[in-house]
Design a protein around this motif. Structure first.
Motif, PDB file in Angstrom:
ATOM      1  N   GLN A   4       0.815  -1.215   0.000  1.00 59.95           N
ATOM      2  CA  GLN A   4       0.000   0.000   0.000  1.00 59.95           C
ATOM      3  C   GLN A   4       0.848   1.263   0.000  1.00 59.95           C
ATOM      4  N   VAL A   5       2.018   1.218   0.626  1.00 57.62           N
ATOM      5  CA  VAL A   5       2.866   2.410   0.668  1.00 57.62           C
ATOM      6  C   VAL A   5       3.870   2.441  -0.482  1.00 57.62           C
ATOM      7  N   GLY A   6       3.710   1.534  -1.457  1.00 55.28           N
ATOM      8  CA  GLY A   6       4.518   1.597  -2.671  1.00 55.28           C
ATOM      9  C   GLY A   6       5.756   0.725  -2.733  1.00 55.28           C
ATOM     10  N   LEU A   7       5.966  -0.142  -1.746  1.00 54.54           N
ATOM     11  CA  LEU A   7       7.137  -1.032  -1.798  1.00 54.54           C
ATOM     12  C   LEU A   7       6.871  -2.180  -2.781  1.00 54.54           C
ATOM     13  N   PRO A   8       7.928  -2.760  -3.362  1.00 59.95           N
ATOM     14  CA  PRO A   8       7.763  -3.831  -4.343  1.00 59.95           C
ATOM     15  C   PRO A   8       7.049  -5.055  -3.757  1.00 59.95           C
ATOM     16  N   HIS A   9       6.277  -5.699  -4.598  1.00 63.18           N
ATOM     17  CA  HIS A   9       5.490  -6.849  -4.179  1.00 63.18           C
ATOM     18  C   HIS A   9       6.347  -8.040  -3.747  1.00 63.18           C
ATOM     19  N   GLY A  10       7.477  -8.271  -4.412  1.00 65.66           N
ATOM     20  CA  GLY A  10       8.314  -9.432  -4.084  1.00 65.66           C
ATOM     21  C   GLY A  10       8.780  -9.432  -2.638  1.00 65.66           C
ATOM     22  N   PRO A  11       9.496  -8.406  -2.196  1.00 71.44           N
ATOM     23  CA  PRO A  11       9.917  -8.362  -0.791  1.00 71.44           C
ATOM     24  C   PRO A  11       8.736  -8.349   0.185  1.00 71.44           C
ATOM     25  N   ALA A  12       7.665  -7.636  -0.168  1.00 73.10           N
ATOM     26  CA  ALA A  12       6.506  -7.550   0.727  1.00 73.10           C
ATOM     27  C   ALA A  12       5.855  -8.924   0.921  1.00 73.10           C
ATOM     28  N   TRP A  13       5.634  -9.637  -0.162  1.00 76.09           N
ATOM     29  CA  TRP A  13       5.043 -10.972  -0.073  1.00 76.09           C
ATOM     30  C   TRP A  13       5.961 -11.924   0.671  1.00 76.09           C
ATOM     31  N   HIS A  14       7.263 -11.870   0.395  1.00 73.56           N
ATOM     32  CA  HIS A  14       8.188 -12.779   1.064  1.00 73.56           C
ATOM     33  C   HIS A  14       8.218 -12.502   2.570  1.00 73.56           C
ATOM     34  N   ALA A  15       8.228 -11.243   2.946  1.00 71.65           N
ATOM     35  CA  ALA A  15       8.182 -10.894   4.373  1.00 71.65           C
ATOM     36  C   ALA A  15       6.926 -11.463   5.017  1.00 71.65           C
ATOM     37  N   GLY A  16       5.805 -11.314   4.350  1.00 70.49           N
ATOM     38  CA  GLY A  16       4.546 -11.836   4.881  1.00 70.49           C
ATOM     39  C   GLY A  16       4.571 -13.338   5.069  1.00 70.49           C
ATOM     40  N   LYS A  17       5.142 -14.055   4.095  1.00 68.97           N
ATOM     41  CA  LYS A  17       5.232 -15.509   4.184  1.00 68.97           C
ATOM     42  C   LYS A  17       6.099 -15.939   5.361  1.00 68.97           C
ATOM     43  N   VAL A  18       7.157 -15.188   5.641  1.00 71.70           N
ATOM     44  CA  VAL A  18       8.061 -15.561   6.734  1.00 71.70           C
ATOM     45  C   VAL A  18       7.444 -15.208   8.090  1.00 71.70           C
ATOM     46  N   VAL A  19       6.949 -13.996   8.251  1.00 70.46           N
ATOM     47  CA  VAL A  19       6.492 -13.573   9.577  1.00 70.46           C
ATOM     48  C   VAL A  19       5.153 -14.176   9.981  1.00 70.46           C
ATOM     49  N   GLU A  20       4.363 -14.682   9.034  1.00 75.17           N
ATOM     50  CA  GLU A  20       3.047 -15.217   9.379  1.00 75.17           C
ATOM     51  C   GLU A  20       3.130 -16.395  10.347  1.00 75.17           C
ATOM     52  N   CYS A  21       4.221 -17.107  10.355  1.00 75.52           N
ATOM     53  CA  CYS A  21       4.348 -18.275  11.237  1.00 75.52           C
ATOM     54  C   CYS A  21       5.118 -17.964  12.512  1.00 75.52           C
ATOM     55  N   GLY A  22       5.420 -16.701  12.728  1.00 73.31           N
ATOM     56  CA  GLY A  22       6.060 -16.297  13.978  1.00 73.31           C
ATOM     57  C   GLY A  22       7.385 -17.000  14.231  1.00 73.31           C
ATOM     58  N   PRO A  23       7.659 -17.329  15.484  1.00 76.59           N
ATOM     59  CA  PRO A  23       8.964 -17.882  15.864  1.00 76.59           C
ATOM     60  C   PRO A  23       9.287 -19.263  15.286  1.00 76.59           C
ATOM     61  N   SER A  24       8.362 -19.871  14.547  1.00 78.42           N
ATOM     62  CA  SER A  24       8.686 -21.167  13.926  1.00 78.42           C
ATOM     63  C   SER A  24       9.768 -21.017  12.854  1.00 78.42           C
ATOM     64  N   VAL A  25      10.079 -19.783  12.448  1.00 75.92           N
ATOM     65  CA  VAL A  25      11.174 -19.565  11.487  1.00 75.92           C
ATOM     66  C   VAL A  25      12.524 -19.451  12.186  1.00 75.92           C
ATOM     67  N   CYS A  26      12.517 -19.594  13.496  1.00 75.20           N
ATOM     68  CA  CYS A  26      13.762 -19.511  14.270  1.00 75.20           C
ATOM     69  C   CYS A  26      14.451 -20.876  14.330  1.00 75.20           C
ATOM     70  N   GLU A  27      15.716 -20.826  14.696  1.00 76.33           N
ATOM     71  CA  GLU A  27      16.507 -22.042  14.844  1.00 76.33           C
ATOM     72  C   GLU A  27      15.866 -22.990  15.862  1.00 76.33           C
ATOM     73  N   ARG A  28      15.457 -22.463  16.997  1.00 76.85           N
ATOM     74  CA  ARG A  28      14.733 -23.214  18.032  1.00 76.85           C
ATOM     75  C   ARG A  28      13.509 -22.389  18.417  1.00 76.85           C
ATOM     76  N   PRO A  29      12.351 -22.723  17.861  1.00 74.49           N
ATOM     77  CA  PRO A  29      11.151 -21.929  18.147  1.00 74.49           C
ATOM     78  C   PRO A  29      10.833 -21.880  19.645  1.00 74.49           C
ATOM     79  N   ALA A  30      10.402 -20.728  20.110  1.00 74.66           N
ATOM     80  CA  ALA A  30      10.010 -20.510  21.500  1.00 74.66           C
ATOM     81  C   ALA A  30       9.038 -19.329  21.527  1.00 74.66           C
ATOM     82  N   HIS A  31       8.671 -18.880  22.711  1.00 79.34           N
ATOM     83  CA  HIS A  31       7.771 -17.734  22.830  1.00 79.34           C
ATOM     84  C   HIS A  31       8.478 -16.468  22.342  1.00 79.34           C
ATOM     85  N   GLY A  32       7.741 -15.663  21.616  1.00 80.66           N
ATOM     86  CA  GLY A  32       8.292 -14.417  21.108  1.00 80.66           C
ATOM     87  C   GLY A  32       7.558 -14.007  19.846  1.00 80.66           C
TER      88      GLY A  32
END
Length: 132
Positions: A4-32
């Motif tokens: 919406q603020v004009g950033l490219p779709h590629g980085p925006a979509w990739h960020a969304g895909k990563v952050v949607e699962c929260g700490p499960s993208v970490c080496e050892r998932p935990a609270h956070g």
């Protein structure tokens, strides 16, 4: 929001895909939680919480999650292509992502998902209001 603020779709979509699962993208998932900083040519993924650490391997491996093709993710408005994406460790806990591309679809579609649990049935309907 990044789109919406004009950033490219590629980085925006990739960020969304990563952050949607929260700490499960970490080496050892935990609270956070996970914060994604989207910029015109990169995304920085940063975990927030005690003991959380993202690595290039943990973030890249997350791209294999729930997808038949590890490089192209079909979404309602197009395809996120990470075949040329580069992951870089920028400090002890954060990862930089560069090179993600988004190819717009000729026609917007709708994705339906469902699950069944023996014993009872639930239905959830959601929507997004978008003038496009």
């Amino acid at each position: 929001m990044p789109i919406q603020v004009g950033l490219p779709h590629g980085p925006a979509w990739h960020a969304g895909k990563v952050v949607e699962c929260g700490p499960s993208v970490c080496e050892r998932p935990a609270h956070g939680m996970i914060v994604g900083y989207v910029r015109p040519d990169e995304v920085v993924i940063q975990p927030i919480g005690p003991g959380l650490r993202c690595t290039t391997q943990s973030v890249a491996a997350h791209s294999l999650y729930e997808h038949a093709d590890p490089f192209c993710f079909t979404e309602a408005s197009g395809v996120l292509d990470i075949s040329e994406t580069v992951y870089e460790q920028i400090d002890e806990t954060s990862v930089r992502i560069r090179g993600s591309k988004f190819r717009p679809a000729e026609r917007t579609t709708i994705k339906l998902e469902g699950a069944e649990l023996v014993g009872y049935q639930s239905i959830m309907v959601g929507g997004i209001r978008d003038p496009g």
